[in-house]
Scaffold this active site. Sequence first.
Site, PDB file in Angstrom:
ATOM      1  N   CYS B  83       0.792  -1.087   0.085  1.00 54.14           N
ATOM      2  CA  CYS B  83       0.098  -0.161  -0.055  1.00 54.14           C
ATOM      3  C   CYS B  83       0.965   1.160  -0.044  1.00 54.14           C
ATOM      4  O   CYS B  83       1.682   1.541   0.921  1.00 54.14           O
ATOM      5  CB  CYS B  83      -1.060   0.051   1.132  1.00 54.14           C
ATOM      6  SG  CYS B  83      -1.996   1.471   1.544  1.00 54.14           S
ATOM      7  N   CYS B 194      -0.318   3.533  -6.680  1.00 56.81           N
ATOM      8  CA  CYS B 194      -1.459   3.006  -5.552  1.00 56.81           C
ATOM      9  C   CYS B 194      -1.597   1.498  -6.024  1.00 56.81           C
ATOM     10  O   CYS B 194      -1.870   1.279  -7.203  1.00 56.81           O
ATOM     11  CB  CYS B 194      -2.748   3.758  -5.805  1.00 56.81           C
ATOM     12  SG  CYS B 194      -4.222   3.187  -4.924  1.00 56.81           S
TER      13      CYS B 194
END
Lengths: 232, 232
Positions: B83, B194
């Site tokens: 992440c 992302c």
Amino acid sequence: MKKIIGILGGMGPAATVDAMEKIIKHTPATCDQEHIPVIAVSFPEIPDRTTNILSDGESPLNKMLAALRILESAGAQCIIMPCNTAHYWYNELKAATKINFLNMIDITCNKIVNERINHVAILATTATVKSGLYQSRLEKENIKFVISDDIQQRCVMESILDYKGGDAGKAYFLLKGVISQLQSFGVEKFVMGCTEIPLILSRDGDVDRYIDATEELIKNAVEWCYIDEGCF
Amino acid sequence: MKKIIGILGGMGPAATVDAMEKIIKHTPATCDQEHIPVIAVSFPEIPDRTTNILSDGESPLNKMLAALRILESAGAQCIIMPCNTAHYWYNELKAATKINFLNMIDITCNKIVNERINHVAILATTATVKSGLYQSRLEKENIKFVISDDIQQRCVMESILDYKGGDAGKAYFLLKGVISQLQSFGVEKFVMGCTEIPLILSRDGDVDRYIDATEELIKNAVEWCYIDEGCF
């Protein structure tokens, strides 16, 4: 904190990933936080299950127990093991823990019984077939089943090993050849009784022909999270 | 026993699955036992990173630390956190453990530097962009970058949230619209900054346009296993 699903995995690693993907798919979440927490212990070095059952290779039990202990310490509240052949040791593993431990063979057979399917073909590793993991329950339920003959079974096993070894294309064609032969027995559904099989057949459009043991296990685990208060 | 990769995951859960899939893909194994052992702690209930950074929602740090403690106890020898936005807390997490903790932002920027890419566009959550996680390093390296304007960034963020919420189709078209606008700036590559973005764009054939931060992280983690004797 929601209840945590623990995955005793790595048998093979892609089957563990498939199980995690199916948990996500079957959870009606609209954001990250609504998803189910999962701890996956993916230990691919667990000795080969088929080799042990068929020819006395190293037992996988000790390494499975080590993975189970990690899941217990980590706080898993429900254990799933996305490997059909590994269910040969299910009773010993279940006896070794107080945590709820779902049985994918039972769950898959329940689906066959509940949907009143009368005739299935079992696609599985040679060890799963030889140890009668599916057959014993299906016999009790008076459900007709067909298993591969020796030549077909060698192709199924080779397909599974080819997939594990990275040759997805060859794996697919080997398995499809066996499926079209078994189709002639008039079976209603094919049981994907090895967790690599839904991966091998993932390019196959005709999903209604198959019962995916991984998918049934996961639907049951997600349902367990919902029914048991405290998870959702 | 091979070295174990620990995944501090669940942000989101599909990104964790993607990371595990990429570990398998980048490991040259011919059977289960040659694959790398992985323990994934996928805790999707970790509070939303973007909400905390932009508007002071609950901090995710405590739950991240709880996941880290599980990975430590379980025996992970290298931590990865698929992440990008969560790397806002990277220094605090790294300081809290003695285990090797790979930094996906640094690894991705290293790739840009090493491949002498001169101009990139950063596709990331609004929090990753506003906190300058990528920009600070790229500035130091004199690499030109373009970030989305406010309207484009709202679309990127909506695309990410749509994907997390299960609307992969809308997510794709929103993001593709922004990408074709940013293309006019003459960028060489788009940084998928992302971990949902490679999933949103998975139907896209033109992979050479992108630098996938998850893939770079995983290649680095697998390499770490190889280089460090005792893993293979």
